[in-house]
Design a protein around this motif. Structure first.
Motif, PDB file in Angstrom:
ATOM      1  N   ASN A  27     -10.712  -0.982   2.315  1.00  0.00           N
ATOM      2  CA  ASN A  27     -11.100  -0.306   1.073  1.00  0.00           C
ATOM      3  C   ASN A  27     -10.259  -0.689  -0.132  1.00  0.00           C
ATOM      4  N   CYS A  28      -9.364  -1.622   0.034  1.00  0.00           N
ATOM      5  CA  CYS A  28      -8.559  -2.149  -1.075  1.00  0.00           C
ATOM      6  C   CYS A  28      -7.622  -1.139  -1.704  1.00  0.00           C
ATOM      7  N   GLU A  29      -7.200  -0.162  -0.965  1.00  0.00           N
ATOM      8  CA  GLU A  29      -6.107   0.676  -1.444  1.00  0.00           C
ATOM      9  C   GLU A  29      -4.829  -0.152  -1.317  1.00  0.00           C
ATOM     10  N   ARG A  30      -3.855   0.188  -2.134  1.00  0.00           N
ATOM     11  CA  ARG A  30      -2.578  -0.536  -2.055  1.00  0.00           C
ATOM     12  C   ARG A  30      -1.904  -0.299  -0.714  1.00  0.00           C
ATOM     13  N   TYR A  31      -1.084  -1.203  -0.351  1.00  0.00           N
ATOM     14  CA  TYR A  31      -0.190  -1.156   0.792  1.00  0.00           C
ATOM     15  C   TYR A  31      -0.935  -1.271   2.118  1.00  0.00           C
ATOM     16  N   ILE A  32      -0.997  -0.223   2.921  1.00  0.00           N
ATOM     17  CA  ILE A  32      -1.483  -0.343   4.299  1.00  0.00           C
ATOM     18  C   ILE A  32      -2.849  -1.024   4.393  1.00  0.00           C
ATOM     19  N   PRO A  33      -3.882  -0.591   3.670  1.00  0.00           N
ATOM     20  CA  PRO A  33      -5.167  -1.286   3.812  1.00  0.00           C
ATOM     21  C   PRO A  33      -5.102  -2.765   3.410  1.00  0.00           C
ATOM     22  N   LEU A  34      -4.439  -3.057   2.308  1.00  0.00           N
ATOM     23  CA  LEU A  34      -4.349  -4.465   1.893  1.00  0.00           C
ATOM     24  C   LEU A  34      -3.515  -5.288   2.865  1.00  0.00           C
ATOM     25  N   TRP A  35      -2.437  -4.719   3.360  1.00  0.00           N
ATOM     26  CA  TRP A  35      -1.627  -5.453   4.335  1.00  0.00           C
ATOM     27  C   TRP A  35      -2.446  -5.736   5.593  1.00  0.00           C
ATOM     28  N   ALA A  36      -3.198  -4.741   6.061  1.00  0.00           N
ATOM     29  CA  ALA A  36      -4.031  -4.939   7.248  1.00  0.00           C
ATOM     30  C   ALA A  36      -5.088  -6.015   6.979  1.00  0.00           C
ATOM     31  N   GLY A  37      -5.667  -5.995   5.787  1.00  0.00           N
ATOM     32  CA  GLY A  37      -6.647  -7.017   5.435  1.00  0.00           C
ATOM     33  C   GLY A  37      -6.045  -8.409   5.445  1.00  0.00           C
ATOM     34  N   MET A  38      -4.846  -8.546   4.932  1.00  0.00           N
ATOM     35  CA  MET A  38      -4.187  -9.853   4.924  1.00  0.00           C
ATOM     36  C   MET A  38      -3.844 -10.296   6.346  1.00  0.00           C
ATOM     37  N   ASP A  39      -3.391  -9.345   7.182  1.00  0.00           N
ATOM     38  CA  ASP A  39      -3.126  -9.686   8.588  1.00  0.00           C
ATOM     39  C   ASP A  39      -4.392 -10.204   9.256  1.00  0.00           C
ATOM     40  N   ALA A  40      -5.512  -9.537   9.011  1.00  0.00           N
ATOM     41  CA  ALA A  40      -6.781  -9.970   9.601  1.00  0.00           C
ATOM     42  C   ALA A  40      -7.158 -11.367   9.098  1.00  0.00           C
ATOM     43  N   ALA A  41      -6.985 -11.601   7.813  1.00  0.00           N
ATOM     44  CA  ALA A  41      -7.297 -12.923   7.254  1.00  0.00           C
ATOM     45  C   ALA A  41      -6.408 -14.000   7.862  1.00  0.00           C
ATOM     46  N   LEU A  42      -5.145 -13.683   8.078  1.00  0.00           N
ATOM     47  CA  LEU A  42      -4.206 -14.666   8.610  1.00  0.00           C
ATOM     48  C   LEU A  42      -4.520 -15.086  10.043  1.00  0.00           C
ATOM     49  N   ILE A  43      -5.209 -14.214  10.807  1.00  0.00           N
ATOM     50  CA  ILE A  43      -5.592 -14.605  12.172  1.00  0.00           C
ATOM     51  C   ILE A  43      -6.998 -15.195  12.212  1.00  0.00           C
ATOM     52  N   GLY A  44      -7.597 -15.378  11.036  1.00  0.00           N
ATOM     53  CA  GLY A  44      -8.893 -16.028  10.955  1.00  0.00           C
ATOM     54  C   GLY A  44     -10.092 -15.097  11.005  1.00  0.00           C
ATOM     55  N   ALA A  45      -9.867 -13.792  10.953  1.00  0.00           N
ATOM     56  CA  ALA A  45     -10.979 -12.846  10.942  1.00  0.00           C
ATOM     57  C   ALA A  45     -11.646 -12.841   9.574  1.00  0.00           C
ATOM     58  N   LYS A  46     -12.862 -12.409   9.533  1.00  0.00           N
ATOM     59  CA  LYS A  46     -13.567 -12.271   8.261  1.00  0.00           C
ATOM     60  C   LYS A  46     -13.195 -10.907   7.677  1.00  0.00           C
ATOM     61  N   VAL A  47     -12.769 -10.897   6.432  1.00  0.00           N
ATOM     62  CA  VAL A  47     -12.342  -9.668   5.764  1.00  0.00           C
ATOM     63  C   VAL A  47     -13.370  -9.325   4.692  1.00  0.00           C
ATOM     64  N   HIS A  48     -13.809  -8.078   4.722  1.00  0.00           N
ATOM     65  CA  HIS A  48     -14.767  -7.570   3.746  1.00  0.00           C
ATOM     66  C   HIS A  48     -14.055  -6.516   2.910  1.00  0.00           C
ATOM     67  N   LEU A  49     -13.841  -6.804   1.653  1.00  0.00           N
ATOM     68  CA  LEU A  49     -13.196  -5.851   0.760  1.00  0.00           C
ATOM     69  C   LEU A  49     -14.271  -4.967   0.157  1.00  0.00           C
ATOM     70  N   ILE A  50     -14.168  -3.680   0.400  1.00  0.00           N
ATOM     71  CA  ILE A  50     -15.107  -2.705  -0.154  1.00  0.00           C
ATOM     72  C   ILE A  50     -14.332  -1.942  -1.215  1.00  0.00           C
ATOM     73  N   ILE A  51     -14.602  -2.273  -2.457  1.00  0.00           N
ATOM     74  CA  ILE A  51     -13.796  -1.785  -3.573  1.00  0.00           C
ATOM     75  C   ILE A  51     -14.535  -0.648  -4.277  1.00  0.00           C
ATOM     76  N   PRO A  52     -13.875   0.498  -4.474  1.00  0.00           N
ATOM     77  CA  PRO A  52     -14.548   1.645  -5.079  1.00  0.00           C
ATOM     78  C   PRO A  52     -15.133   1.364  -6.467  1.00  0.00           C
ATOM     79  N   TYR A  53     -14.394   0.647  -7.319  1.00  0.00           N
ATOM     80  CA  TYR A  53     -14.885   0.303  -8.663  1.00  0.00           C
ATOM     81  C   TYR A  53     -14.130  -0.921  -9.161  1.00  0.00           C
ATOM     82  N   GLU A  54     -14.731  -1.636 -10.104  1.00  0.00           N
ATOM     83  CA  GLU A  54     -14.211  -2.938 -10.510  1.00  0.00           C
ATOM     84  C   GLU A  54     -12.785  -2.914 -11.054  1.00  0.00           C
ATOM     85  N   GLU A  55     -12.413  -1.914 -11.775  1.00  0.00           N
ATOM     86  CA  GLU A  55     -11.084  -1.881 -12.401  1.00  0.00           C
ATOM     87  C   GLU A  55     -10.046  -1.133 -11.560  1.00  0.00           C
TER      88      GLU A  55
END
Length: 128
Positions: A27-55
């Motif tokens: 969900n693109c919250e700072r810290y834990i969600p973003l860190w988990a997303g980066m960990d997933a990307a680093l192992i080659g998983a597909k990461v889907h960022l679901i962002i509440p609003y553009e800004e």
């Protein structure tokens, strides 16, 4: 303490990958969600960022925004905005998108609104 949190997240992402989960919704919250997303990307998983609003990250520090945008820029990352601009329910809308597309949801702590809409899919992890 921070290293312990990041190690626990990496272990969780690796475990989920070993269980056959290949797509991770964040969900693109700072810290834990973003860190988990980066960990997933680093192992080659597909990461889907679901962002509440553009800004969403407009008032974040430059360092946090850079981390956020570095995850956006990865080729295995997709980006979906729940809304173009902020409104009271945009975070719930992002949660709903994630819940609809996820087979398992990991919540850090003991409660989160997403656990109400996807209770059968939710796994709770204690805070570190």
């Amino acid at each position: 303490e921070l290293e312990k949190v990041q190690h626990t997240l990496a272990t969780l992402v690796f475990r989920l990958d070993n269980e056959g989960f290949t797509d991770f919704y964040v969900n693109c919250e700072r810290y834990i969600p973003l860190w988990a997303g980066m960990d997933a990307a680093l192992i080659g998983a597909k990461v889907h960022l679901i962002i509440p609003y553009e800004e969403q990250c407009a008032d974040w520090s430059e360092k946090d925004r850079d981390y956020y945008y570095s995850l956006h820029a990865r080729k295995e990352t997709t980006v979906t905005f729940a809304s173009k601009c902020y409104y009271k329910g945009c975070y719930a809308a992002a949660d709903k998108i994630m819940a609809e597309h996820s087979d398992r949801i990991v919540v850090f702590g003991c409660a989160h609104p997403i656990s109400v809409i996807a209770k059968e899919k939710t796994e709770f992890m204690p805070f570190f």
